[in-house]
Design a protein around this motif. Structure first.
Motif, PDB file in Angstrom:
ATOM      1  N   ASN A   5       0.292   3.035  -1.358  1.00  0.00           N
ATOM      2  CA  ASN A   5       1.367   3.764  -0.791  1.00  0.00           C
ATOM      3  C   ASN A   5       2.193   3.504   0.405  1.00  0.00           C
ATOM      4  O   ASN A   5       3.417   3.618   0.682  1.00  0.00           O
ATOM      5  N   ILE A   7       1.844   1.181   2.284  1.00  0.00           N
ATOM      6  CA  ILE A   7       2.742  -0.670   2.385  1.00  0.00           C
ATOM      7  C   ILE A   7       4.088  -0.684   1.081  1.00  0.00           C
ATOM      8  O   ILE A   7       4.278  -0.989   1.809  1.00  0.00           O
ATOM      9  N   LYS A   8       4.021   0.049   0.815  1.00  0.00           N
ATOM     10  CA  LYS A   8       5.062   0.401  -0.669  1.00  0.00           C
ATOM     11  C   LYS A   8       6.512   0.972   0.076  1.00  0.00           C
ATOM     12  O   LYS A   8       7.411   0.808   0.352  1.00  0.00           O
ATOM     13  N   TYR A  10       6.535   1.149   3.745  1.00  0.00           N
ATOM     14  CA  TYR A  10       7.245   0.568   4.819  1.00  0.00           C
ATOM     15  C   TYR A  10       8.236  -0.758   3.957  1.00  0.00           C
ATOM     16  O   TYR A  10       9.034  -1.313   5.036  1.00  0.00           O
ATOM     17  N   ARG A  11       7.097  -1.636   2.583  1.00  0.00           N
ATOM     18  CA  ARG A  11       9.287  -2.213   2.556  1.00  0.00           C
ATOM     19  C   ARG A  11       9.802  -1.953   1.808  1.00  0.00           C
ATOM     20  O   ARG A  11      10.878  -2.251   1.675  1.00  0.00           O
ATOM     21  N   ALA A  12       9.893  -0.421   1.374  1.00  0.00           N
ATOM     22  CA  ALA A  12      11.505  -0.310   0.993  1.00  0.00           C
ATOM     23  C   ALA A  12      12.093   0.950   2.431  1.00  0.00           C
ATOM     24  O   ALA A  12      13.439   0.635   1.851  1.00  0.00           O
ATOM     25  N   GLY A  14      12.043  -1.900   4.389  1.00  0.00           N
ATOM     26  CA  GLY A  14      12.920  -2.794   4.957  1.00  0.00           C
ATOM     27  C   GLY A  14      11.808  -3.266   6.098  1.00  0.00           C
ATOM     28  O   GLY A  14      12.301  -4.327   6.756  1.00  0.00           O
ATOM     29  N   LEU A  15      10.683  -2.933   6.014  1.00  0.00           N
ATOM     30  CA  LEU A  15       9.766  -2.671   7.397  1.00  0.00           C
ATOM     31  C   LEU A  15       8.166  -3.813   6.944  1.00  0.00           C
ATOM     32  O   LEU A  15       8.439  -3.953   5.835  1.00  0.00           O
ATOM     33  N   SER A  16       7.912  -4.809   7.957  1.00  0.00           N
ATOM     34  CA  SER A  16       7.157  -5.563   7.289  1.00  0.00           C
ATOM     35  C   SER A  16       5.369  -4.853   7.966  1.00  0.00           C
ATOM     36  O   SER A  16       5.492  -4.447   8.572  1.00  0.00           O
ATOM     37  N   PRO A  17       4.647  -4.701   6.557  1.00  0.00           N
ATOM     38  CA  PRO A  17       3.567  -3.774   6.734  1.00  0.00           C
ATOM     39  C   PRO A  17       2.216  -4.650   7.609  1.00  0.00           C
ATOM     40  O   PRO A  17       1.779  -4.475   7.990  1.00  0.00           O
ATOM     41  N   ASP A  18       2.689  -6.198   7.622  1.00  0.00           N
ATOM     42  CA  ASP A  18       1.759  -7.116   8.425  1.00  0.00           C
ATOM     43  C   ASP A  18       2.614  -7.770   9.501  1.00  0.00           C
ATOM     44  O   ASP A  18       1.732  -8.913   9.394  1.00  0.00           O
ATOM     45  N   LYS A  22       1.917 -12.269  11.793  1.00  0.00           N
ATOM     46  CA  LYS A  22       3.559 -12.553  11.680  1.00  0.00           C
ATOM     47  C   LYS A  22       3.493 -12.704  12.851  1.00  0.00           C
ATOM     48  O   LYS A  22       4.885 -13.777  12.932  1.00  0.00           O
TER      49      LYS A  22
END
Length: 108
Positions: A5, A7-8, A10-12, A14-18, A22
């Motif tokens: 949740n 991770i979802k 973060y992505r929603a 517009g952020l990179s969870p990892d 990178k």
């Protein structure tokens, strides 16, 4: 489920969870030669600190999780989350991996 949740969320947003994995490429794309270090604590299922850390992280993110429609307060039941996680883990006695921390630095 709860880490998923986050991770979802973060992505929603517009952020990179990892982003940690990178960092090297990000620094190189900027023309820098980075140095990196990382750390991950690994505990065991008998350590409540890991479950409390996750539960309090979820608690702090609840407004965003609800606003984005990822999870509701009723679904998560935050006040019992760390206990439920510990009970689940006790059944299988897994290693408990804390978040990975990555740092990077470079000189221009």
């Amino acid at each position: 489920e709860h880490v998923g949740n986050i991770i979802k969320m973060y992505r929603a947003m517009g952020l990179s969870p990892d982003m940690g994995v990178k960092l090297y490429a990000t620094y190189r794309a900027a023309g820098l030669f980075p140095e990196l270090a990382g750390f991950t604590r690994v505990g065991h299922s008998g350590e409540m600190a890991g479950f409390e850390f996750l539960a309090e992280s979820v608690r702090s993110l609840m407004p965003a999780l609800e606003k984005l429609g990822i999870a509701s307060a009723d679904e998560i039941d935050i006040d019992t989350l760390s206990e439920r996680l510990a009970t689940e883990a006790a059944a299988t006695d897994p290693a408990v991996f804390y978040p990975r921390f990555v740092v990077a630095w470079a000189r221009a």
